[in-house]
Design an enzyme around this catalytic site. Sequence first.
Site, short mmCIF file in Angstrom:
data_model
loop_
_atom_site.label_atom_id
_atom_site.label_comp_id
_atom_site.label_asym_id
_atom_site.label_seq_id
_atom_site.Cartn_x
_atom_site.Cartn_y
_atom_site.Cartn_z
N LYS A 191 34.38 49.34 37.02
CA LYS A 191 35.71 49.52 36.44
C LYS A 191 36.15 48.23 35.77
O LYS A 191 36.50 47.26 36.41
CB LYS A 191 36.76 49.90 37.50
N GLU A 266 35.81 37.61 44.66
CA GLU A 266 35.82 36.36 43.90
C GLU A 266 37.22 36.23 43.33
O GLU A 266 37.59 36.99 42.43
CB GLU A 266 34.80 36.40 42.75
N CYS A 301 38.94 31.12 36.25
CA CYS A 301 39.17 30.95 37.68
C CYS A 301 38.87 29.52 38.11
O CYS A 301 39.53 28.98 38.98
CB CYS A 301 38.32 31.93 38.47
N GLU A 399 48.51 29.31 40.65
CA GLU A 399 47.57 29.60 39.57
C GLU A 399 48.32 30.20 38.39
O GLU A 399 48.98 31.23 38.53
CB GLU A 399 46.48 30.58 40.04
P1 NAD Z 1 43.78 41.34 38.79
O1 NAD Z 1 43.61 41.12 40.24
O2 NAD Z 1 45.12 41.68 38.27
O3 NAD Z 1 42.82 42.52 38.27
C1 NAD Z 1 41.43 42.49 38.48
C2 NAD Z 1 40.91 43.92 38.47
O4 NAD Z 1 41.47 44.62 39.58
C3 NAD Z 1 41.28 44.71 37.23
O5 NAD Z 1 40.19 45.53 36.87
C4 NAD Z 1 42.46 45.54 37.70
O6 NAD Z 1 42.63 46.74 36.98
C5 NAD Z 1 42.07 45.82 39.13
N1 NAD Z 1 43.19 46.12 40.04
C6 NAD Z 1 44.50 45.80 39.90
N2 NAD Z 1 45.20 46.23 40.97
C7 NAD Z 1 44.32 46.85 41.79
C8 NAD Z 1 44.42 47.47 43.07
N3 NAD Z 1 45.59 47.56 43.71
N4 NAD Z 1 43.30 47.96 43.66
C9 NAD Z 1 42.10 47.84 43.05
N5 NAD Z 1 41.93 47.26 41.82
C10 NAD Z 1 43.03 46.77 41.21
O7 NAD Z 1 43.20 40.04 38.09
P2 NAD Z 1 43.11 39.72 36.54
O8 NAD Z 1 44.48 39.41 36.05
O9 NAD Z 1 42.33 40.77 35.84
O10 NAD Z 1 42.20 38.41 36.53
C11 NAD Z 1 42.72 37.15 36.78
C12 NAD Z 1 42.37 36.70 38.18
O11 NAD Z 1 40.95 36.79 38.37
C13 NAD Z 1 42.72 35.27 38.42
O12 NAD Z 1 43.33 35.14 39.68
C14 NAD Z 1 41.37 34.56 38.40
O13 NAD Z 1 41.33 33.35 39.09
C15 NAD Z 1 40.49 35.58 38.97
N6 NAD Z 1 39.08 35.34 38.62
C16 NAD Z 1 38.23 34.89 39.61
C17 NAD Z 1 36.90 34.63 39.31
C18 NAD Z 1 35.94 34.15 40.39
O14 NAD Z 1 34.73 34.25 40.18
N7 NAD Z 1 36.42 33.64 41.52
C19 NAD Z 1 36.43 34.81 38.01
C20 NAD Z 1 37.32 35.27 37.03
C21 NAD Z 1 38.65 35.54 37.36
#
Ligand code: NAD
Length: 497
Positions: A191, A266, A301, A399
């Site tokens: 997804k 992650e 991230c 963040e």
């Molecule tokens: P997000 O948590 O808003 O969304 C991530 C994914 O989860 C999306 O596909 C979203 O549709 C889905 N999602 C949202 N709510 C959900 C729920 N309740 N249940 C299941 N899935 C759900 O994050 P984002 O804004 O897409 O990405 C930014 C974040 O990702 C930042 O915090 C960043 O640090 C982190 N990130 C971490 C890494 C790592 O490897 N540690 C790498 C890249 C990004």
Amino acid sequence: MASKTLNDWQQRAQSLKIEGRAFIDGAYVNAASGQTFDCISPIDGRLLTPVAECGEADINAAVAAARRAFNQGVWAGLNPRARKAVMHKFADLLRANLDELALLETLDMGKPIGDSTTVDIPGAAYCVQWYGEAIDKIGGEIAPADHHLVGLVDRVPVGVVAAVVPWNFPILMASWKFAPALAAGNSVVLKPSEKSPLTAIRVAALAKEAGIPDGVFNVVPGGGAAGKLLALHMDVDCLAFTGSTAVGKQIMQCAGQSNLKRVWLELGGKSANIVLPDCPDMERAARSAAGAIFFNMGEMCTAGSRLLVHRSIKDAFLEKVREAAKAYTPGHPLDPATNMGAIVDGIQLERVLSYIAIGKGEAKLLTGGERAEPVSGGHYVQPTMFDCPTGKERVACEEIFGPVLSVITFDTVEEAIRIANDSDYGLAAAVWTGDLTCAHDTARQLRAGTVWVNCYDEGGDMNFPFGGFKQSGNGRDKSLHALEKYTELRSTLVRLR
Ligand code: NAD
């Protein structure tokens, strides 16, 4: 051939055919409900395509197809050498379609085309190739046991793996999940983020073309609701997630409410980049400090969003960082000369601007701090730096996920380590020093999954496990260790007499 110009990319974009349907059981399909959401380009606000909004029926269909393919053994049952051959073809196809995929990534997500073509798409192809290459070289163990027994320990695929991924490196982050999961023999339901679904949708067809059997690789676009359906699904064996810490916590709860699926997270970061007075190369450290926070619009991230500078070098060093930040002046993302593209969407833009407004009230603005508009209708922010007097400011602790750097001053190494570790996150950290003992002593004390010494963000090789301590997550992407997440350990005891 001469390298492409802004004009070349714009023309190519005009003739690009964009697929917005889900990919379930080997075919593109609309959402069962017929519902779509608009995929808007952050470059200029134009509609790229409507995208299938997958709901319960679609998620169930994808999981059922994945389960059926897994149970039939059409993929898991292959000799690993045969899976390797398909994955190599898959990687070749990603490379053969580099321009199209890079263009989709940039149009969808706003990152500079120079990064999509050199980092994101080649990185995803390399990841697919690497795990394909690895999978026929890993065996199990014969464990010490009583003489009348043969004790075998092996790893078997976990089954149906759901991958829920973010938008900052859309296909690269996805590949860090689906490549090891597929290599290990699992079926995958991917997804993508609702903010950047296009490359995942396109890549599904390339997986099929490479020979991945129907049902083994499915893509279900949708928002958080679709991710939650996967997290609660009783027939998903493992959910690999990259995203925010807040959503990661919800996913763990969903696993507890449903079938105790394995959950690998992650999550976010607020990484510290420590510069000591004996830093061996101040120019490189300054360029690196700017790149650590302004590359990919700060939507990283591992962003080095906290720059910890020793008081004795602070003014001179910050001047160099400010100078280096000029290389990240926002420009048209399709211009190969651009280093700083668009912020992914209006919601993220507002988030970044609201943090900048907070920063202006609690810290001293050193540079930037405004919206930019290299392309009208798009979402752009200047590279921004704040001098934070206490390190307790919100911009220094939370963040932001945008091009905003918080500078914190320290007087001793011990103080720098304490500040660096004083965070709920523990994804990455860096220290710059010419003293080998100090480098190792400091690296050992930093509570982070990756520690860089005299560099930042190095390590494009797949060999290094990538992930966080504390609330930056669990498990690790990349490296052979990632295969552990997508396999179950099994002991087989054979009695000889
Ligand atoms: P997000 O948590 O808003 O969304 C991530 C994914 O989860 C999306 O596909 C979203 O549709 C889905 N999602 C949202 N709510 C959900 C729920 N309740 N249940 C299941 N899935 C759900 O994050 P984002 O804004 O897409 O990405 C930014 C974040 O990702 C930042 O915090 C960043 O640090 C982190 N990130 C971490 C890494 C790592 O490897 N540690 C790498 C890249 C990004």
